[in-house]
Design a protein around this motif. Structure first.
Motif, short mmCIF file in Angstrom:
data_model
loop_
_atom_site.label_atom_id
_atom_site.label_comp_id
_atom_site.label_asym_id
_atom_site.label_seq_id
_atom_site.Cartn_x
_atom_site.Cartn_y
_atom_site.Cartn_z
N LYS A 175 1.05 -1.65 -0.02
CA LYS A 175 -0.31 -0.46 -0.39
C LYS A 175 0.90 0.68 0.27
O LYS A 175 0.77 2.44 -0.54
CB LYS A 175 -0.52 0.19 1.33
N PHE A 176 2.18 1.37 1.23
CA PHE A 176 2.64 2.47 1.41
C PHE A 176 3.53 2.82 -0.55
O PHE A 176 4.17 4.23 -0.77
CB PHE A 176 3.74 1.81 1.97
N MET A 177 4.05 1.65 -0.83
CA MET A 177 4.70 1.79 -2.98
C MET A 177 3.56 1.51 -3.53
O MET A 177 4.58 1.88 -5.14
CB MET A 177 5.76 0.29 -2.55
N LYS A 178 2.33 1.75 -3.58
CA LYS A 178 1.25 1.40 -4.73
C LYS A 178 1.53 2.60 -5.54
O LYS A 178 1.70 2.68 -6.73
CB LYS A 178 0.15 1.72 -3.83
N ASN A 179 2.08 3.84 -5.16
CA ASN A 179 2.18 5.33 -6.33
C ASN A 179 3.31 5.80 -6.15
O ASN A 179 3.43 7.18 -6.74
CB ASN A 179 0.33 5.89 -5.83
N ARG A 180 4.46 4.67 -4.67
CA ARG A 180 5.23 5.42 -5.67
C ARG A 180 6.45 5.26 -6.49
O ARG A 180 6.37 3.63 -6.36
CB ARG A 180 6.17 5.09 -4.00
N ASP A 181 7.68 5.67 -6.85
CA ASP A 181 8.38 5.02 -8.17
C ASP A 181 8.70 4.12 -6.56
O ASP A 181 9.30 4.18 -5.64
CB ASP A 181 9.74 5.45 -8.14
N ALA A 182 9.82 2.63 -7.03
CA ALA A 182 11.04 1.99 -6.66
C ALA A 182 11.50 2.81 -6.09
O ALA A 182 12.96 3.45 -6.80
CB ALA A 182 11.08 0.67 -7.25
N PHE A 183 12.45 2.59 -3.63
CA PHE A 183 13.71 3.22 -3.90
C PHE A 183 14.64 2.62 -4.25
O PHE A 183 14.64 1.30 -4.49
CB PHE A 183 13.55 2.77 -2.62
N SER A 184 15.75 2.98 -5.02
CA SER A 184 17.24 2.52 -4.94
C SER A 184 17.81 1.82 -4.28
O SER A 184 18.07 0.41 -4.10
CB SER A 184 18.04 3.38 -5.61
N LEU A 185 17.96 2.47 -3.20
CA LEU A 185 18.56 1.99 -1.60
C LEU A 185 19.64 0.97 -2.07
O LEU A 185 20.44 0.22 -1.16
CB LEU A 185 17.70 0.34 -1.18
N LYS A 186 20.73 1.49 -3.18
CA LYS A 186 21.93 0.86 -3.83
C LYS A 186 23.00 1.13 -2.47
O LYS A 186 23.54 -0.21 -2.11
CB LYS A 186 22.56 1.68 -4.87
N LYS A 187 23.59 2.19 -1.58
CA LYS A 187 23.90 2.22 -0.93
C LYS A 187 23.38 1.38 0.41
O LYS A 187 24.59 1.03 1.31
CB LYS A 187 24.27 4.01 -0.08
N VAL A 188 22.20 1.51 0.88
CA VAL A 188 22.20 0.64 2.00
C VAL A 188 22.27 -0.51 1.50
O VAL A 188 22.62 -1.62 2.55
CB VAL A 188 20.28 1.15 1.87
N MET A 189 22.26 -0.79 0.59
CA MET A 189 22.06 -2.51 -0.13
C MET A 189 23.73 -2.97 0.68
O MET A 189 24.06 -3.74 0.60
CB MET A 189 21.95 -2.83 -0.91
N MET A 190 24.68 -1.90 0.15
CA MET A 190 26.18 -2.32 -0.08
C MET A 190 26.27 -2.25 1.42
O MET A 190 26.91 -3.64 2.11
CB MET A 190 26.85 -1.54 -0.56
N VAL A 191 25.91 -1.84 2.65
CA VAL A 191 25.70 -1.92 3.73
C VAL A 191 25.61 -3.38 4.58
O VAL A 191 26.04 -3.54 5.30
CB VAL A 191 25.77 -0.24 4.34
N TYR A 192 24.22 -2.88 4.19
CA TYR A 192 23.51 -4.01 4.88
C TYR A 192 24.24 -5.70 4.58
O TYR A 192 24.67 -6.43 5.04
CB TYR A 192 21.84 -3.93 4.24
N ASN A 193 24.19 -5.90 3.39
CA ASN A 193 25.16 -6.92 2.57
C ASN A 193 26.73 -7.38 3.87
O ASN A 193 26.66 -8.32 3.85
CB ASN A 193 25.60 -6.91 1.09
#
Length: 265
Positions: free
Chosen positions: A51-69
């Protein structure tokens, strides 16, 4: 009271095996805590998140994903070392729970707790899928694996610390170092298809089969006092995981190859 009766049904010995030393640890005081986390996780995946993402573009989260991984690689490697140090005393035929106050049993319970925290950290994988609108990656295998591992690991850390469940940890953390290493590489590089991705799935299948065989030995070893009810649960859960991993492997590596071969000809 409900939890106590349910635990008693599985095995009367479990009531006496509760590890009260973890009561003051974050997340370990009550089963309501992990249950609430998993409930919120499920609600976000299938209701609030979409529901939150329905009318929003996808987040990139590239830097967040790099840190998380990167954090996942480091933490899984640390827990792998903690477990590997304790594995020489593991008995493949019967490894009962570790509830004494010996330095070794305390170290095993500490490693078990750290491993439990990792399984709840893994839940962010799916949350990132929702925020990046990668809905096709939220499969039954993915959700079953994450929720099952988080709740089962918590329950064993609380009621059956160490024991034969400890055998899972060294395999799982080793594979997760490789898996999150793969994710880290693909989050840095534009290259999405790495040759060893397929072999990670094969390793996961080998892991489940090998661990299941050790659980079977414990189940049929009548002189082993590890909870038979929990061993049956482990084996049923492992069978489900093996089936889902096989279906995933077939869909992604066998069926796709057959389609590709047909296109060539």
């Amino acid at each position: 009271m409900v939890l106590k009766n349910f635990t008693l049904y599985l095995d009367p010995a479990l009531i006496g095996l509760k590890d009260s030393t973890t009561d003051d640890y974050p997340l370990m005081n009550s089963p309501l805590e992990p249950t609430a986390i998993v409930a919120l996780y499920s609600l976000f995946l299938f209701n609030l998140g979409p529901k939150f993402m329905k009318n929003r573009d996808a987040f990139s989260l590239k830097k967040v994903m790099m840190v998380y991984n990167f954090v996942q690689v480091v933490l899984n490697f640390v827990v792998f070392l903690m477990v590997a140090k304790l594995m020489p005393n593991f008995n493949l035929c019967c490894n009962p729970v570790n509830t004494s106050n010996s330095p070794e049993d305390i170290a095993i319970r500490r490693a078990h707790y750290c491993y439990t925290l990792l399984k709840f950290l893994d839940l962010f994988d799916t949350i990132f899928f929702v925020l990046r609108k990668k809905h096709q990656q939220i499969t039954l295998l993915h959700v079953h694996h994450h929720i099952g591992m988080a709740m089962t690991t918590w329950a064993t850390a609380k009621y059956l610390p160490g024991g034969v469940a400890f055998f899972v940890f060294i395999w799982n953390t080793f594979i997760h170092v490789l898996m999150y290493g793969y994710y880290l590489f693909t989050s840095i590089s534009s290259m999405r298809a790495v040759w060893w991705k397929k072999y990670l799935t094969q390793l996961q299948l080998v892991q489940h089969c090998f661990v299941s065989s050790v659980f079977m030995i414990h189940l049929f070893n009548t002189s082993c006092n590890y909870s038979k009810g929990w061993l049956i649960y482990y084996l049923l859960n492992a069978a489900m995981s093996i089936y889902l991993f096989l279906m995933f492997y077939k869909k992604n590596y066998i069926d796709k190859k057959q389609v590709s071969d047909k296109k060539v000809y």
